[in-house]
Design a protein around this motif. Structure first.
Motif, PDB file in Angstrom:
ATOM      1  N   GLU A  61      14.176 -29.575   2.072  1.00  0.00           N
ATOM      2  CA  GLU A  61      15.600 -29.385   1.818  1.00  0.00           C
ATOM      3  C   GLU A  61      16.463 -29.988   2.922  1.00  0.00           C
ATOM      4  O   GLU A  61      17.510 -30.573   2.652  1.00  0.00           O
ATOM      5  CB  GLU A  61      15.900 -27.893   1.651  1.00  0.00           C
ATOM      6  CG  GLU A  61      16.892 -27.679   0.520  1.00  0.00           C
ATOM      7  CD  GLU A  61      17.236 -26.228   0.299  1.00  0.00           C
ATOM      8  OE1 GLU A  61      16.321 -25.378   0.427  1.00  0.00           O
ATOM      9  OE2 GLU A  61      18.415 -25.951   0.014  1.00  0.00           O
ATOM     10  N   ASP A  82      30.839 -24.521   4.391  1.00  0.00           N
ATOM     11  CA  ASP A  82      29.778 -23.850   3.644  1.00  0.00           C
ATOM     12  C   ASP A  82      28.450 -24.558   3.807  1.00  0.00           C
ATOM     13  O   ASP A  82      27.419 -23.936   4.027  1.00  0.00           O
ATOM     14  CB  ASP A  82      30.141 -23.790   2.152  1.00  0.00           C
ATOM     15  CG  ASP A  82      31.264 -22.802   1.918  1.00  0.00           C
ATOM     16  OD1 ASP A  82      31.494 -21.956   2.817  1.00  0.00           O
ATOM     17  OD2 ASP A  82      31.915 -22.889   0.864  1.00  0.00           O
ATOM     18  N   LYS A  83      28.506 -25.865   3.702  1.00  0.00           N
ATOM     19  CA  LYS A  83      27.259 -26.632   3.809  1.00  0.00           C
ATOM     20  C   LYS A  83      26.667 -26.513   5.214  1.00  0.00           C
ATOM     21  O   LYS A  83      25.452 -26.453   5.387  1.00  0.00           O
ATOM     22  CB  LYS A  83      27.525 -28.108   3.486  1.00  0.00           C
ATOM     23  CG  LYS A  83      27.483 -28.392   2.002  1.00  0.00           C
ATOM     24  CD  LYS A  83      27.338 -29.885   1.766  1.00  0.00           C
ATOM     25  CE  LYS A  83      27.486 -30.192   0.288  1.00  0.00           C
ATOM     26  NZ  LYS A  83      28.036 -31.537   0.101  1.00  0.00           N
ATOM     27  N   TYR A  84      27.556 -26.522   6.194  1.00  0.00           N
ATOM     28  CA  TYR A  84      27.072 -26.426   7.572  1.00  0.00           C
ATOM     29  C   TYR A  84      26.320 -25.105   7.790  1.00  0.00           C
ATOM     30  O   TYR A  84      25.219 -25.084   8.334  1.00  0.00           O
ATOM     31  CB  TYR A  84      28.248 -26.538   8.555  1.00  0.00           C
ATOM     32  CG  TYR A  84      27.824 -26.245   9.974  1.00  0.00           C
ATOM     33  CD1 TYR A  84      27.109 -27.196  10.699  1.00  0.00           C
ATOM     34  CD2 TYR A  84      28.105 -25.008  10.565  1.00  0.00           C
ATOM     35  CE1 TYR A  84      26.684 -26.924  11.995  1.00  0.00           C
ATOM     36  CE2 TYR A  84      27.681 -24.734  11.850  1.00  0.00           C
ATOM     37  CZ  TYR A  84      26.974 -25.689  12.557  1.00  0.00           C
ATOM     38  OH  TYR A  84      26.549 -25.408  13.827  1.00  0.00           O
ATOM     39  N   TYR A 131      25.001 -23.205   5.550  1.00  0.00           N
ATOM     40  CA  TYR A 131      23.791 -23.215   4.738  1.00  0.00           C
ATOM     41  C   TYR A 131      22.684 -23.989   5.468  1.00  0.00           C
ATOM     42  O   TYR A 131      21.539 -23.545   5.566  1.00  0.00           O
ATOM     43  CB  TYR A 131      24.071 -23.840   3.368  1.00  0.00           C
ATOM     44  CG  TYR A 131      22.863 -23.793   2.471  1.00  0.00           C
ATOM     45  CD1 TYR A 131      22.507 -22.614   1.808  1.00  0.00           C
ATOM     46  CD2 TYR A 131      22.048 -24.911   2.325  1.00  0.00           C
ATOM     47  CE1 TYR A 131      21.376 -22.560   1.016  1.00  0.00           C
ATOM     48  CE2 TYR A 131      20.912 -24.862   1.530  1.00  0.00           C
ATOM     49  CZ  TYR A 131      20.583 -23.682   0.877  1.00  0.00           C
ATOM     50  OH  TYR A 131      19.460 -23.625   0.104  1.00  0.00           O
ATOM     51  N   PHE A 132      23.091 -25.132   6.017  1.00  0.00           N
ATOM     52  CA  PHE A 132      22.147 -26.009   6.702  1.00  0.00           C
ATOM     53  C   PHE A 132      21.509 -25.306   7.917  1.00  0.00           C
ATOM     54  O   PHE A 132      20.291 -25.256   8.064  1.00  0.00           O
ATOM     55  CB  PHE A 132      22.899 -27.274   7.140  1.00  0.00           C
ATOM     56  CG  PHE A 132      22.064 -28.227   7.949  1.00  0.00           C
ATOM     57  CD1 PHE A 132      21.112 -29.026   7.330  1.00  0.00           C
ATOM     58  CD2 PHE A 132      22.252 -28.347   9.325  1.00  0.00           C
ATOM     59  CE1 PHE A 132      20.342 -29.918   8.066  1.00  0.00           C
ATOM     60  CE2 PHE A 132      21.484 -29.232  10.066  1.00  0.00           C
ATOM     61  CZ  PHE A 132      20.523 -30.019   9.435  1.00  0.00           C
ATOM     62  N   GLY A 151      21.429 -22.203   8.481  1.00  0.00           N
ATOM     63  CA  GLY A 151      20.741 -21.001   8.007  1.00  0.00           C
ATOM     64  C   GLY A 151      19.326 -21.276   7.524  1.00  0.00           C
ATOM     65  O   GLY A 151      18.466 -20.393   7.552  1.00  0.00           O
ATOM     66  N   LEU A 152      19.086 -22.495   7.101  1.00  0.00           N
ATOM     67  CA  LEU A 152      17.758 -22.820   6.575  1.00  0.00           C
ATOM     68  C   LEU A 152      16.672 -22.548   7.612  1.00  0.00           C
ATOM     69  O   LEU A 152      15.659 -21.911   7.324  1.00  0.00           O
ATOM     70  CB  LEU A 152      17.703 -24.290   6.150  1.00  0.00           C
ATOM     71  CG  LEU A 152      18.282 -24.610   4.771  1.00  0.00           C
ATOM     72  CD1 LEU A 152      18.342 -26.118   4.547  1.00  0.00           C
ATOM     73  CD2 LEU A 152      17.466 -23.936   3.677  1.00  0.00           C
TER      74      LEU A 152
END
Ligand code: MIG
Length: 673
Positions: free
Chosen positions: A325, A337-339, A341-342, A344-345
């Motif tokens: 991912e 949001d993407k940051y 999420y990123f 957080g992975l």
């Protein structure tokens, strides 16, 4: 009076060995709603809630939501809901006074005035549990009844009440020798040096790195001549490696946790890919326990069990998914949001809740998903060890303490309070957890003195030790990459020698109190309200404790302080142990006092008609003469002390010959009966 209420069919925890028969009355005090899967209680405005063992926040637990879910949680912050233990016992004290124990191996929450100030709500994950209601004459009586129900606490060897030095890690035998030499040369008492994960060969349980620790048995022998014991760590995860006998045998016998389809569940911890022994399967547990023999044979007499929540860094599958991912983010413009999420992975890899739904235990032939019994894993690992010791060395006490725990585990080992930080607030957290842990049967306990994470300072370590000298487990421990924390690294060697030396002078008392608390199902440390129930001020005190029948302690938990306010519920004698060896005494009236406490002073408060026995001190526990005692006393009519004294190593605990009575009269005459 104890009543057991049965809801559904619980998965056995063996927290309680002899269960009272189920009570058919309707449940008093609590409202029970099967629809919302919860029990609730309307708290009175000033009701206080005590208990929940190892957790964050106050002695009075009101005002937060706690979760019983054994967690590898290195941030002991106020906003956390759980630490390593799952201790489902609490006492409501107020309008009505009663204890509750929820015997349930899954995850549950205790909302104690978090959602609504006057409401306590207990919510398990499913409806299969036993609930115990305990009523009694006093808070202490309720605790005693509960403790009888769960059985006698583990008893540590007496030497384990000495001072221990730990670090993640001492990397070689020579480094261990240096630690010992520095303490001995400077006359700083020491009984134990702990081995953290690097003594092993590539983090493999029950192996020793032959390059850095050649001939461990010889080292153990050499150190024993200096009266030092080596205490190695054991991790829950077993490295996946061909040719490693523990792995191969466990695989062959099917003793590791599996996926639903029966394939091996591979989780990663220190050694990389690892297997989790099925500690809940009796056969596997016996097998795992027998592995300790490898180190017992080398002369080892104590262990600490770590990572047994169980901690999982990542699973093979999840790691693969995450890496794939992350690849998809290449070249992307990351908005908020993407940051998150990123990032957080990767952060979400560690101890992800989903992992606990992906593997299974074999409990008496039934396949049970881990999350339903999550809180039993560390307990059963420590039980594996404890039962093995009873089998393998029946006439000797072995030191054992664990990180994760459930009530029931207290019969097999103690616990340490896990990865705290070198923070002043964590001295106080250490203090607050003592009574709640004692309530749940954990008497051999203590925190990493000086703080595990972050860099310590000399004054913090001194102040922390002034509390640590009272806890049965007294260990200085620090994490990798933090400032060196052995006391001889600092300037004020005399101060440290004084504090640790005083611990050894207090040993006859502390050991006696520890043993009496175990054998009488009592608390060694108690909130003031337990002893002064009619005193509304006592109930407010969150930074002082009663210790035994004799003492109140009030450590300094603030930096740059020259003392602190202390509340005395009755007239007491202040006793001050000064670094120069002098002891000052002063009678203080009940009420609030500002008490000066110099950085290396130890101050304690002795109750009227009580006495405190002291030894002459020594460099290690076996050097202490438990019969040559001197006394400090506060005699109004007659001070009486019940003294427990045995050999400290055999298992003949209940022999009445171990008890004597020491009496001091108004003239100062001492009689011993
Ligand atoms: O996640 O073995 O709480 O005392 O030093 C770190 C290394 C693993 C956690 C324990 C800590 C120990 C450390 N361990």
């Amino acid at each position: 009076m104890i009543r057991r209420f049965v809801f559904g069919t619980m998965i056995e925890t063996e927290a309680i060995l002899q269960k009272p028969s189920a009570c058919m009355d309707s449940l008093p005090y609590l409202k029970c709603s099967e629809e919302s899967l919860s029990f609730s209680y309307e708290m009175g405005e000033t009701d206080r809630i005590y208990g929940l063992g190892e957790n964050v926040r106050g002695i009075n637990k009101r005002g937060w939501i706690y979760e019983s879910k054994c967690s590898d949680e290195p941030e002991h912050l106020e906003d956390r809901r759980s630490l390593y233990g799952a201790h489902n016992f609490l006492i409501v004290d107020g309008r009505e006074t009663f204890g509750i124990f929820i015997d349930y191996p899954g995850i549950l929450t205790f909302d104690i005035g978090y959602t609504r100030h006057d409401q306590m709500t207990i919510t398990p994950s499913d409806w299969n549990l036993d609930l115990y209601l305990i009523e009694g004459d006093s808070l202490r009586d309720i605790v005693r009844q509960f403790r009888h129900l769960i059985g006698r606490s583990y008893i540590a060897p007496r030497w384990a009440l000495g001072y221990g030095q730990c670090r993640w890690s001492y990397m070689s035998a020579d480094e261990v020798r240096e630690v010992v030499k520095n303490h001995r040369d400077l006359h700083i008492p020491l009984d134990m040096v702990y081995l953290d994960i690097d003594y092993m060969e590539r983090y493999k349980d029950f192996t020793v790195n032959e390059e850095t620790f050649p001939n461990l048995d010889k080292l153990v022998e050499e150190l024993k001549e200096e009266h030092i014991r080596l205490v190695p760590i054991i991790d829950a995860g077993v490295k996946q490696e061909e040719g490693y006998s523990v792995y191969e045998e466990g695989m062959k016998k099917g003793y590791f946790c599996k996926r639903e389809d029966g394939t091996p569940f591979v989780a990663a911890v220190w050694p990389g890919k690892s297997m989790l022994p099925d500690m809940l399967n009796k056969e596997a547990r016996d097998w795992f326990g027998s592995q300790y023999q490898f180190l017992l044979d080398k002369g080892i007499e104590g262990f600490w069990n770590d990572m047994n929540e169980p901690a999982i860094f990542y699973t093979e599958d999840r790691l693969k998914e995450v890496i794939e991912e992350i690849g998809t983010f290449r070249g992307q413009n990351l908005d908020l949001d993407k940051y998150f999420y990123f990032t957080g992975l990767v952060q979400g890899l560690h101890n992800n809740r989903d992992y606990y739904k992906q593997f299974y235990h074999n409990i008496d032939g039934r396949q049970i998903r881990h999350d339903r019994v999550h809180n039993l894993y560390g307990y059963q690992m420590t039980r594996a060890a404890g039962e093995a010791f009873e089998r393998l060395v029946p006439d000797k006490r072995i030191l054992m303490f664990s990180r994760a725990s459930y009530i029931g585990m207290h019969r097999y080992g103690g616990i340490w309070m896990g990865d705290n930080k070198s923070w002043w607030s964590h001295i106080l957290l250490n203090l607050k957890m003592l009574p709640s842990l004692n309530m749940c049967g954990f008497l051999y306990t203590g925190a990493d003195l000086g703080g595990f994470g972050s860099d310590t300072t000399e004054d913090l370590l001194l102040r922390w030790m002034a509390l640590g000298i009272f806890t049965p487990l007294m260990r200085n421990h620090a994490a990798r990459d933090t400032r060196r924390q052995e006391v001889y690294r600092f300037e004020n060697i005399d101060g440290f020698r004084h504090l640790i030396g005083l611990r050894y002078r207090l040993l006859p008392y502390l050991y006696s109190e520890y043993m009496k608390a175990v054998l009488r199902y009592d608390c060694m440390f108690r909130p003031l309200a337990f002893d002064y129930p009619a005193d509304p001020h006592a109930a407010q005190v969150e930074d002082q404790l009663m210790l035994g029948e004799e003492l109140m302690i009030a450590p300094v938990c603030q930096p740059n302080a020259d003392g602190r306010y202390v509340y005395l519920p009755e007239t007491m004698k202040l006793i001050r142990f000064k670094e120069n060896g002098s002891i000052e005494e002063e009678i203080l009236d009940a009420g609030h006092h500002y008490v000066k406490v110099a950085l290396t002073d130890v101050v304690l408060f002795l109750r009227p008609d009580h006495l405190l026995p002291l030894s002459q001190g020594g460099q290690y526990a076996e050097e202490i003469d438990f019969e040559q005692l001197s006394y400090l006393s506060y005699v109004k009519t007659k001070a009486v002390y019940e003294y427990y004294h045995d050999d400290g190593c055999s298992r003949d605990y209940e022999n009445p010959a171990h008890l004597s009575t020491i009496i001091i009269d108004t003239e100062g005459n001492v009689t011993i009966e």
